[in-house]
Design an enzyme around this catalytic site. Structure first.
Site, mmCIF file in Angstrom:
data_model
loop_
_atom_site.group_PDB
_atom_site.id
_atom_site.type_symbol
_atom_site.label_atom_id
_atom_site.label_comp_id
_atom_site.label_asym_id
_atom_site.label_seq_id
_atom_site.Cartn_x
_atom_site.Cartn_y
_atom_site.Cartn_z
ATOM 1 N N GLU A 124 0.849 -1.185 0.000
ATOM 2 C CA GLU A 124 0.000 0.000 0.000
ATOM 3 C C GLU A 124 0.891 1.244 0.000
ATOM 4 O O GLU A 124 1.854 1.284 0.756
ATOM 5 C CB GLU A 124 -0.910 0.041 1.229
ATOM 6 C CG GLU A 124 -1.924 1.187 1.122
ATOM 7 C CD GLU A 124 -2.910 1.251 2.302
ATOM 8 O OE1 GLU A 124 -2.750 0.503 3.272
ATOM 9 O OE2 GLU A 124 -3.817 2.079 2.223
ATOM 10 N N GLY A 264 2.798 2.461 10.884
ATOM 11 C CA GLY A 264 2.544 1.665 12.083
ATOM 12 C C GLY A 264 2.376 0.195 11.775
ATOM 13 O O GLY A 264 3.075 -0.656 12.318
ATOM 14 N N ALA A 265 1.454 -0.105 10.877
ATOM 15 C CA ALA A 265 1.178 -1.496 10.553
ATOM 16 C C ALA A 265 0.357 -1.553 9.276
ATOM 17 O O ALA A 265 -0.161 -0.536 8.826
ATOM 18 C CB ALA A 265 0.404 -2.159 11.684
ATOM 19 N N MET A 266 0.240 -2.765 8.723
ATOM 20 C CA MET A 266 -0.421 -2.906 7.424
ATOM 21 C C MET A 266 -1.310 -4.135 7.404
ATOM 22 O O MET A 266 -0.904 -5.221 7.811
ATOM 23 C CB MET A 266 0.666 -2.977 6.339
ATOM 24 C CG MET A 266 0.119 -3.153 4.946
ATOM 25 S SD MET A 266 -0.900 -1.724 4.458
ATOM 26 C CE MET A 266 -2.065 -2.545 3.375
ATOM 27 N N HIS A 300 -7.189 -2.420 14.902
ATOM 28 C CA HIS A 300 -7.383 -1.649 13.666
ATOM 29 C C HIS A 300 -7.087 -2.511 12.437
ATOM 30 O O HIS A 300 -7.888 -2.601 11.519
ATOM 31 C CB HIS A 300 -6.477 -0.411 13.708
ATOM 32 C CG HIS A 300 -6.544 0.453 12.490
ATOM 33 N ND1 HIS A 300 -7.292 1.616 12.444
ATOM 34 C CD2 HIS A 300 -5.964 0.328 11.269
ATOM 35 C CE1 HIS A 300 -7.161 2.160 11.251
ATOM 36 N NE2 HIS A 300 -6.351 1.404 10.513
ATOM 37 N N GLU A 301 -5.926 -3.155 12.442
ATOM 38 C CA GLU A 301 -5.559 -3.965 11.270
ATOM 39 C C GLU A 301 -6.515 -5.144 11.125
ATOM 40 O O GLU A 301 -6.890 -5.515 10.017
ATOM 41 C CB GLU A 301 -4.115 -4.450 11.358
ATOM 42 C CG GLU A 301 -3.068 -3.345 11.569
ATOM 43 C CD GLU A 301 -3.212 -2.156 10.658
ATOM 44 O OE1 GLU A 301 -3.687 -2.315 9.521
ATOM 45 O OE2 GLU A 301 -2.865 -1.028 11.077
HETATM 46 N N1 PHE Z 1 -3.187 0.936 5.803
HETATM 47 C C1 PHE Z 1 -2.380 1.029 6.995
HETATM 48 C C2 PHE Z 1 -3.368 1.204 8.143
HETATM 49 O O1 PHE Z 1 -3.941 2.218 8.335
HETATM 50 C C3 PHE Z 1 -1.413 2.126 7.012
HETATM 51 C C4 PHE Z 1 -0.341 2.049 5.968
HETATM 52 C C5 PHE Z 1 -0.422 2.827 4.835
HETATM 53 C C6 PHE Z 1 0.735 1.233 6.131
HETATM 54 C C7 PHE Z 1 0.564 2.785 3.863
HETATM 55 C C8 PHE Z 1 1.730 1.175 5.192
HETATM 56 C C9 PHE Z 1 1.636 1.967 4.057
HETATM 57 O O2 PHE Z 1 -3.687 0.335 8.832
HETATM 58 ZN ZN ZN Z 2 -5.907 1.578 8.556
#
Ligand code: PHE
Ligand code: ZN
Length: 892
Positions: A124, A264-266, A300-301
């Protein structure tokens, strides 16, 4: 640079049914073979046969074929950022490609890269194009099947999305695994991990009885720090079943912790990748705040599995569709677990100190932007936090039941597809229509949608007329939203305003008005909801007690809308609210207003003695009030953040003086620490027995301890200074860090000793050491820039770890006396660091560049110096990411 525009959105000319990959990982490179099954998109048929555009960055193309036949170079064009097939077949076909890439030297942390010997990915928003040639757009959902091949010794663990179908041994010490993801997904949700990992594994059974393996993968040695994350994951899964009726849908759920990560995380489908600081923790190594943050990010994830993955975004303009909604869901989760009011207060503080600031500067943009140059720059607090506020307002306006009906409708309509923000609002609109059938609409959905398109923080200006003989209160409310870049004129929004009145004895007064609606009890006693949807509104409340002074006006209960209020409530009224408001958020906010006024007055060299006296008395009563928890006390007494103070100080012609505000806040702490010595020290003793209680127990006591330490340390209390120093050697990370922050502003031998002890104890744990880097960089005394320079050259500093970079450079940016010191050296230093960082990691560099963006909001000298620093940056060789930020900042 060219902008991407929402108005230019077109469906893809070719649909993608399958993405089959073979990824071969080697000691110095990787090779990726892709088979992409395309077919012409009937939805784009009118446009006639179109070329097929595939994105691809930093890839060496080694082979290209269609349906098994090598492609004649005349039939495609290879460009710097992709590949164009001029005349692809007009019936289904398979495109085969083979590329070579270099994950070991990839410092952007996008695409496939190596972190501490581990192969990992981040796709992402547009990282997949760094792995293979692909359309790489979120509205193309395809089924993925992936074969990973790697050396067995260095990569014993091979992970990808979905289910593992097969593993086996290859020649020359290599092995493979084949993964299949049954859910079609956009390429940004792809993930792959290979390396040496240890695993914590636990079973979970979903509400309907599906067994799921939960697997948490960490670097060898880190297994003892996974319990908290695992417990959090199980809580989140259960909560989503209970509150939203949403269950997990695959046989396994993997989380991998990596040290080098931009964010933070993905939420990659069934293979979340986390910044290791958001996984590894226990109460000895993490603070209460960090434990709660880990719990909420894990949630959240996980929640993204439905709001993001099963239903994804049609294009990146819809980013808030998944982020705003998922933040709203994780906030509700934390509120359910740890108390709604405290959680709300924390989030309001965050919103004011980050999102309001963004809305007031050159990077202001709507929750649904209509153009961007680099999408990475749009992972902002507006998309996330304001996006969540917009959803919360819908929840407030519709009520829990109708909101949940709307959610169910949204999920059933769009599951398995890519949707828009408008689709979400439409589902809510339809649910509301059903709920309101036969009755007039409570508000206009068309107008509500403006929240998605209009940037800026709305202001409610309120004038009050009190008729004491009749017991009648009239509020004249004007709403306006200040101009933001590209949006000079704003329209009125639908603003849910929750309010109440507090009588002279502190009692909640029932109030009636034609336009008001009673809110449920969790909003405070006798709370009413008024919908403000005109530029000017008049509200009349009758039947109130006939008395000389108006009842105290409690507004924006629960912070019912992300707006600013302008009305001059006298000190006595705010003090009264601070003592009696039955809504904890409005109560806290009354104190915040008083604190803000007090600090502002001090920063202008004119302490407001009367206000400070009343404030101290009010605080003394709060400290003595037996009905309050330690956590509430700590919350009610916390000082507003620096960003908020700067904002409050920039009214009219005044421009904020950050070092003066910083010093004023510190002086007020000292003053309050002195005049409240006795109750503070008494409470400190009362908190002590809870110091080592295990989170979440004892967290309120620790929070209050930290506040007392910092106020009393400011008042030079030798006993407290000693206590804070000792905390660094103790068993609680929370106390250790509170001790360090209490000493942070004082150039004392005890501070140095505490800092040295902390370093010595944690120097081999990078995740923890980052906090030491941050504190050192933020120390507001001595030659700050020289200290920061030494930190950047420190043997334990890792320039490729965004966490470390943010610790040091973010610490400097938050160090008002050093960063904003006269002469502008702080700004120049920062600009040079950003330019250097940009060569390695554009995403992290451009996020950091925002600290220079608000140059116009400072007084002339600072403003010139900050602009000069930006101009210097502008003259450097920059990535498109950072260039967009710099140009945006300079042009507005
Ligand atoms: N989509 C992730 C989140 O909000 C954030 C994110 C965006 C991580 C782009 C990496 C790169 O949970
Ligand atoms: Zn998110």
């Amino acid at each position: 640079m060219t902008a991407v525009r929402l108005a230019d959105y077109r469906p893809a000319p070719y649909l993608l049914g399958r993405t089959d990959l073979t990824v071969r990982l080697w000691a110095d490179h990787a090779e990726v073979e892709a088979e992409l099954a395309f077919s012409p998109n009937p939805a784009a048929a009118e446009q006639g046969p179109a070329p097929l555009k595939l994105a691809g960055i930093d890839l060496t193309l080694e082979a290209l074929a269609i349906d098994g036949r090598p492609l004649d170079p005349a039939h495609y064009t290879l460009e710097r950022d992709g590949l164009i097939l001029h005349q692809p077949p007009q019936s289904p076909f398979v495109l085969h490609s083979r590329v070579r890439l270099h994950p070991h030297s990839n410092t952007t942390l996008e695409g496939l890269y190596v972190s501490g010997g581990l192969f990992t990915t981040q796709c992402e928003a547009e990282g997949f194009r760094r792995i293979t040639f692909h359309p790489d757009r979120p509205d193309l959902l395809s089924r993925f099947r992936v074969r990973i091949e790697a050396e067995q010794a260095s990569c014993p663990v091979l992970l990808c999305n979905g289910n593992c179908l097969e593993t086996g041994v290859l020649e020359r010490g290599r092995h493979y695994a084949i993964w299949d993801d049954p859910f079609p997904k956009p390429s940004y949700l792809f993930a792959l991990v290979a390396g040496v990992l240890e695993e914590a594994r636990e079973p979970f059974e979903t509400a309907s009885g599906r067994p799921v393996q939960l697997r948490l993968h960490v670097e060898p040695g880190d297994l003892p720090f996974t319990t908290h994350a695992m417990t959090s994951l199980k809580r989140a899964m259960r909560w989503d079943e209970e509150r939203y009726g949403l269950e997990y849908d695959l046989d396994e759920y993997n989380i991998v912790a990596v040290r080098h990560f931009n964010m933070g995380a993905m939420e990659n489908k069934s293979l979340n990748i986390f910044n290791s600081k958001l996984v590894l923790a226990d109460s000895e190594t993490a603070t209460d705040g960090e434990l709660e943050r880990i719990e909420s990010v894990i949630a959240h994830e996980y929640f993204h599995n439905w709001t993001g993955n099963r239903i994804t975004c049609r294009d990146w303009f819809q980013l808030s569709l998944k982020e705003g909604l998922t933040v709203f869901r994780d906030q509700s989760f934390t509120a359910d677990l740890h108390g709604a009011s405290l959680n709300r207060i924390e989030n309001v503080g965050l919103l004011r100190n980050t999102q309001f600031r963004e809305d007031a500067g050159p990077t202001a943009h709507p929750v649904q932007p209509d153009a961007y140059e680099v999408i990475d720059n749009f992972y902002t607090t507006t998309i996330y936090e304001k996006g969540s506020e917009v959803i919360r307002m819908l929840h407030t306006l519709l009520g829990e039941k109708t909101f949940m009906n709307g959610m169910a409708l949204y999920v059933s309509r769009h599951d398995g597809s890519a949707a828009t923000c408008d689709d979400f609002v439409q589902a809510m609109d339809d649910a509301a229509r059903e709920a309101w059938s036969g009755r007039p609409a409570a508000f206009d959905f068309g107008q509500f949608r403006r929240w998605y398109h209009q940037a800026g923080t709305p202001v409610l200006q309120i004038q009050r007329h009190w008729n004491g003989e009749r017991g009648e209160l009239t509020l004249h409310i004007q709403q306006h939203t200040p101009a933001t870049p590209c949006q000079p004129h704003k329209q009125p929004l639908v603003i849910p305003l929750a309010m109440g009145l507090v009588g002279q004895g502190g009692e909640a007064l029932p109030l009636h008005a034609a336009q008001a609606r009673q809110l449920p009890p969790q909003w405070g006693h006798h709370s009413q909801l008024v919908v403000i949807d005109q530029a000017e509104t008049e509200l009349r409340f009758t039947g109130l007690p006939q008395q000389h002074h108006p009842p105290a006006l409690s507004l924006l209960r629960q912070f019912s809308a992300p707006v600013k209020l302008e009305l001059g409530r006298p000190v006595a009224e705010l003090v009264h609210l601070l003592a009696h408001d039955s809504d904890p958020v409005a109560r806290w906010d009354a104190g915040q207003l008083l604190l803000r006024r007090g600090i502002l007055a001090r920063s202008q060299g004119e302490p407001d003695q009367q206000l400070e006296e009343e404030l101290a008395d009010a605080f003394a009563r709060i400290l003595a009030d037996p009905s309050l928890s330690q956590a509430s006390r700590a919350m009610l007494l916390s000082l507003p953040g620096q960003a908020e103070l700067e904002d409050a100080a920039s009214n009219g012609d005044l421009s904020p003086d950050p070092p003066a505000l910083f010093a004023a806040a510190q002086a007020l702490r000292r003053h309050l620490g002195e005049v409240l010595e006795e109750p503070l020290l008494q409470l400190l003793e009362a908190c002590e027995p809870q110091w080592t209680a295990i989170w979440p127990q004892g967290q309120g006591d620790r929070r209050l301890t930290g506040l007392i330490w910092s106020w009393r340390a400011a008042a030079a209390d030798a006993g407290v200074i000693d206590q804070a120093r000792q905390a660094v050697d103790g068993p609680s990370m929370t106390l250790a860090r509170l001790g360090l922050s209490a000493l942070q502003c004082h150039d004392l031998p005890q501070r140095q000793a505490a800092s040295d002890a902390f370093f010595a104890r944690w120097q081999h744990k990078p995740v923890i050491l980052d906090t030491w880097f941050a504190l050192e960089a933020a120390a507001p005394f001595g030659d700050g820039l020289a200290r920061v320079q030494r930190l950047l050259e420190h043997p334990r500093y890792d320039p490729n770890a965004p966490n470390s970079v943010r610790a040091v450079l973010g610490g400097l940016a938050g160090n008002a006396p050093v960063f904003h010191a006269p002469g502008g050296a702080g700004y120049r230093f920062m600009a040079e660091q950003i330019a250097a960082l940009d060569q390695r990691n554009p995403i992290t560099a451009s996020r950091l560049a925002k600290v220079l963006s608000r140059w116009r909001s400072y007084g002339s000298e600072r403003s010139d110096q900050m602009r000069a620093a930006l101009e210097h940056l502008d003259s450097c060789k920059l990535s498109t990411n950072t260039r967009e930020m710099v140009e945006l900042s300079l042009s507005q």
